[in-house]
Design a protein around this motif. Sequence first.
Motif, PDB file in Angstrom:
ATOM      1  N   LEU A  38     -44.005 -23.341  19.791  1.00 28.85           N
ATOM      2  CA  LEU A  38     -42.966 -23.140  19.656  1.00 28.85           C
ATOM      3  C   LEU A  38     -42.204 -22.824  20.999  1.00 28.85           C
ATOM      4  O   LEU A  38     -42.984 -21.486  21.838  1.00 28.85           O
ATOM      5  N   VAL A  39     -41.526 -23.401  21.484  1.00 27.73           N
ATOM      6  CA  VAL A  39     -40.664 -22.928  22.383  1.00 27.73           C
ATOM      7  C   VAL A  39     -39.315 -22.601  21.766  1.00 27.73           C
ATOM      8  O   VAL A  39     -38.505 -22.730  20.750  1.00 27.73           O
ATOM      9  N   SER A  55     -29.418 -27.072  26.675  1.00 27.61           N
ATOM     10  CA  SER A  55     -29.430 -27.979  25.279  1.00 27.61           C
ATOM     11  C   SER A  55     -29.809 -28.834  24.852  1.00 27.61           C
ATOM     12  O   SER A  55     -30.302 -30.019  24.383  1.00 27.61           O
ATOM     13  N   ILE A  56     -28.701 -29.644  26.482  1.00 25.77           N
ATOM     14  CA  ILE A  56     -28.815 -31.669  26.414  1.00 25.77           C
ATOM     15  C   ILE A  56     -30.131 -31.765  26.862  1.00 25.77           C
ATOM     16  O   ILE A  56     -30.514 -32.629  25.530  1.00 25.77           O
ATOM     17  N   SER A  57     -30.771 -31.427  27.323  1.00 19.06           N
ATOM     18  CA  SER A  57     -31.606 -31.443  28.469  1.00 19.06           C
ATOM     19  C   SER A  57     -33.248 -31.268  26.764  1.00 19.06           C
ATOM     20  O   SER A  57     -33.916 -32.291  26.676  1.00 19.06           O
ATOM     21  N   PHE A  58     -33.377 -30.214  26.328  1.00 15.07           N
ATOM     22  CA  PHE A  58     -34.342 -30.226  25.330  1.00 15.07           C
ATOM     23  C   PHE A  58     -33.705 -30.829  23.902  1.00 15.07           C
ATOM     24  O   PHE A  58     -34.587 -31.777  24.315  1.00 15.07           O
ATOM     25  N   THR A  59     -32.936 -31.442  23.663  1.00 17.96           N
ATOM     26  CA  THR A  59     -32.433 -32.501  22.617  1.00 17.96           C
ATOM     27  C   THR A  59     -32.979 -33.958  23.388  1.00 17.96           C
ATOM     28  O   THR A  59     -33.497 -34.525  22.255  1.00 17.96           O
ATOM     29  N   ALA A  60     -32.720 -33.891  24.212  1.00 20.44           N
ATOM     30  CA  ALA A  60     -33.452 -35.360  25.199  1.00 20.44           C
ATOM     31  C   ALA A  60     -35.090 -35.500  24.976  1.00 20.44           C
ATOM     32  O   ALA A  60     -35.294 -36.941  25.210  1.00 20.44           O
ATOM     33  N   LEU A  61     -35.598 -34.198  24.823  1.00 18.97           N
ATOM     34  CA  LEU A  61     -36.804 -34.269  25.226  1.00 18.97           C
ATOM     35  C   LEU A  61     -37.696 -34.070  23.695  1.00 18.97           C
ATOM     36  O   LEU A  61     -38.776 -34.136  24.016  1.00 18.97           O
ATOM     37  N   LYS A  62     -36.397 -33.738  23.055  1.00 16.20           N
ATOM     38  CA  LYS A  62     -36.967 -33.462  21.128  1.00 16.20           C
ATOM     39  C   LYS A  62     -38.713 -34.410  20.580  1.00 16.20           C
ATOM     40  O   LYS A  62     -39.117 -34.050  20.363  1.00 16.20           O
ATOM     41  N   ALA A  63     -37.666 -35.591  20.780  1.00 18.68           N
ATOM     42  CA  ALA A  63     -39.062 -36.024  20.268  1.00 18.68           C
ATOM     43  C   ALA A  63     -40.313 -36.438  20.981  1.00 18.68           C
ATOM     44  O   ALA A  63     -41.694 -36.568  20.377  1.00 18.68           O
ATOM     45  N   ASP A  64     -40.956 -36.494  22.399  1.00 15.46           N
ATOM     46  CA  ASP A  64     -41.590 -35.458  23.377  1.00 15.46           C
ATOM     47  C   ASP A  64     -42.417 -35.334  22.473  1.00 15.46           C
ATOM     48  O   ASP A  64     -43.763 -34.579  22.531  1.00 15.46           O
ATOM     49  N   ASP A  66     -42.178 -32.907  20.028  1.00 24.32           N
ATOM     50  CA  ASP A  66     -42.403 -33.330  18.310  1.00 24.32           C
ATOM     51  C   ASP A  66     -43.854 -33.906  18.216  1.00 24.32           C
ATOM     52  O   ASP A  66     -44.734 -33.699  18.263  1.00 24.32           O
ATOM     53  N   LYS A  67     -43.504 -35.149  19.852  1.00 26.72           N
ATOM     54  CA  LYS A  67     -44.978 -35.599  19.525  1.00 26.72           C
ATOM     55  C   LYS A  67     -46.501 -35.112  19.695  1.00 26.72           C
ATOM     56  O   LYS A  67     -47.474 -35.202  19.425  1.00 26.72           O
ATOM     57  N   ALA A  68     -45.723 -34.008  20.430  1.00 25.54           N
ATOM     58  CA  ALA A  68     -47.052 -33.177  20.840  1.00 25.54           C
ATOM     59  C   ALA A  68     -47.374 -32.142  19.976  1.00 25.54           C
ATOM     60  O   ALA A  68     -47.783 -31.035  20.086  1.00 25.54           O
ATOM     61  N   GLY A  69     -46.496 -31.088  18.824  1.00 25.35           N
ATOM     62  CA  GLY A  69     -47.122 -30.895  17.849  1.00 25.35           C
ATOM     63  C   GLY A  69     -46.109 -29.519  18.506  1.00 25.35           C
ATOM     64  O   GLY A  69     -46.451 -28.909  17.587  1.00 25.35           O
ATOM     65  N   VAL A  70     -44.996 -30.160  19.063  1.00 26.55           N
ATOM     66  CA  VAL A  70     -44.467 -28.341  19.705  1.00 26.55           C
ATOM     67  C   VAL A  70     -42.669 -28.095  19.102  1.00 26.55           C
ATOM     68  O   VAL A  70     -42.387 -29.410  19.449  1.00 26.55           O
ATOM     69  N   ALA A  71     -42.760 -27.018  18.047  1.00 23.54           N
ATOM     70  CA  ALA A  71     -41.437 -26.612  17.598  1.00 23.54           C
ATOM     71  C   ALA A  71     -40.118 -26.489  18.595  1.00 23.54           C
ATOM     72  O   ALA A  71     -40.840 -25.838  19.716  1.00 23.54           O
ATOM     73  N   ILE A  72     -38.966 -26.120  18.199  1.00 21.27           N
ATOM     74  CA  ILE A  72     -37.986 -26.325  19.465  1.00 21.27           C
ATOM     75  C   ILE A  72     -37.199 -25.221  18.963  1.00 21.27           C
ATOM     76  O   ILE A  72     -36.367 -26.272  18.051  1.00 21.27           O
ATOM     77  N   LEU A  73     -36.493 -24.320  19.555  1.00 17.68           N
ATOM     78  CA  LEU A  73     -35.760 -22.937  19.068  1.00 17.68           C
ATOM     79  C   LEU A  73     -34.529 -22.298  19.796  1.00 17.68           C
ATOM     80  O   LEU A  73     -35.208 -21.917  20.480  1.00 17.68           O
ATOM     81  N   ALA A 150     -36.756 -28.463  31.289  1.00 14.32           N
ATOM     82  CA  ALA A 150     -37.214 -29.097  29.697  1.00 14.32           C
ATOM     83  C   ALA A 150     -37.837 -29.339  29.877  1.00 14.32           C
ATOM     84  O   ALA A 150     -38.822 -29.283  29.031  1.00 14.32           O
ATOM     85  N   GLU A 151     -38.313 -30.284  30.990  1.00 10.02           N
ATOM     86  CA  GLU A 151     -39.376 -31.020  31.545  1.00 10.02           C
ATOM     87  C   GLU A 151     -40.633 -30.132  31.759  1.00 10.02           C
ATOM     88  O   GLU A 151     -41.705 -30.341  31.636  1.00 10.02           O
ATOM     89  N   GLU A 152     -40.338 -28.408  32.016  1.00  9.45           N
ATOM     90  CA  GLU A 152     -41.429 -28.019  33.253  1.00  9.45           C
ATOM     91  C   GLU A 152     -41.631 -27.634  31.280  1.00  9.45           C
ATOM     92  O   GLU A 152     -43.465 -27.220  31.615  1.00  9.45           O
ATOM     93  N   VAL A 153     -40.819 -27.390  30.416  1.00  7.31           N
ATOM     94  CA  VAL A 153     -41.344 -26.547  29.518  1.00  7.31           C
ATOM     95  C   VAL A 153     -42.324 -27.746  28.895  1.00  7.31           C
ATOM     96  O   VAL A 153     -43.330 -27.596  28.106  1.00  7.31           O
ATOM     97  N   LEU A 154     -42.412 -28.828  28.623  1.00  7.37           N
ATOM     98  CA  LEU A 154     -42.836 -29.798  27.707  1.00  7.37           C
ATOM     99  C   LEU A 154     -44.275 -30.089  28.845  1.00  7.37           C
ATOM    100  O   LEU A 154     -44.756 -30.294  28.115  1.00  7.37           O
ATOM    101  N   ALA A 155     -43.851 -30.279  29.816  1.00 12.41           N
ATOM    102  CA  ALA A 155     -45.783 -30.470  30.727  1.00 12.41           C
ATOM    103  C   ALA A 155     -46.604 -29.296  29.978  1.00 12.41           C
ATOM    104  O   ALA A 155     -47.672 -29.280  29.876  1.00 12.41           O
ATOM    105  N   ALA A 156     -45.816 -27.747  30.072  1.00 15.58           N
ATOM    106  CA  ALA A 156     -46.771 -26.996  29.539  1.00 15.58           C
ATOM    107  C   ALA A 156     -47.440 -26.917  28.487  1.00 15.58           C
ATOM    108  O   ALA A 156     -48.130 -26.486  28.269  1.00 15.58           O
TER     109      ALA A 156
END
Length: 160
Positions: A38-39, A55-64, A66-73, A150-156
């Motif tokens: 969870l993020v 918030s828009i940045s996290f929304t733009a990457l939400k599918a990515d 989801d694909k990684a199996g990571v939730a966002i709040l 958001a991109e850095e968080v996705l990579a981590a």
Amino acid sequence: MTEVFPIVLNVGDEAPDFDLPRDGGGHVRLADFGGKPLVLFFYPKDDTTACTTESISFTALKADFDKAGVAILGISPDTVKSHDKFVRKHALSVPLASDGEKTMAMAYGVWREKSMYGRTYMGVVRSTFLIGADGRIARIWDKVKVAGHAEEVLAAAKEL
């Protein structure tokens, strides 16, 4: 101003539990994400420039995510009504929790003294926590700069 010493969380600590009202109605709890990374991104205020961009940045990457199996709040002290308006206005797809009492912000140590134009006040320090599937904090970003965050968080998150 009364001094407040924030709780300091570290990588490896158990993530503090929460139960907060969320946009669209209902509640969101840490247990809702059991077994899934969870993020949590804490931001100061709905519909302000940096908070909207984040918030828009996290929304733009939400599918990515989801694909990684990571939730966002996303979490801020704003009301559910404010969150609902913010979500509609910017077509956000990430859930937003309302921490009006600041209990979660205090538990995570992000409710701190801030200053602007020589004035000090208490507020949410933009911060992000990556919580592993085991419920422990895997990564912390404090005093976040929005660009590229958001991109850095996705990579981590993909490394979990």
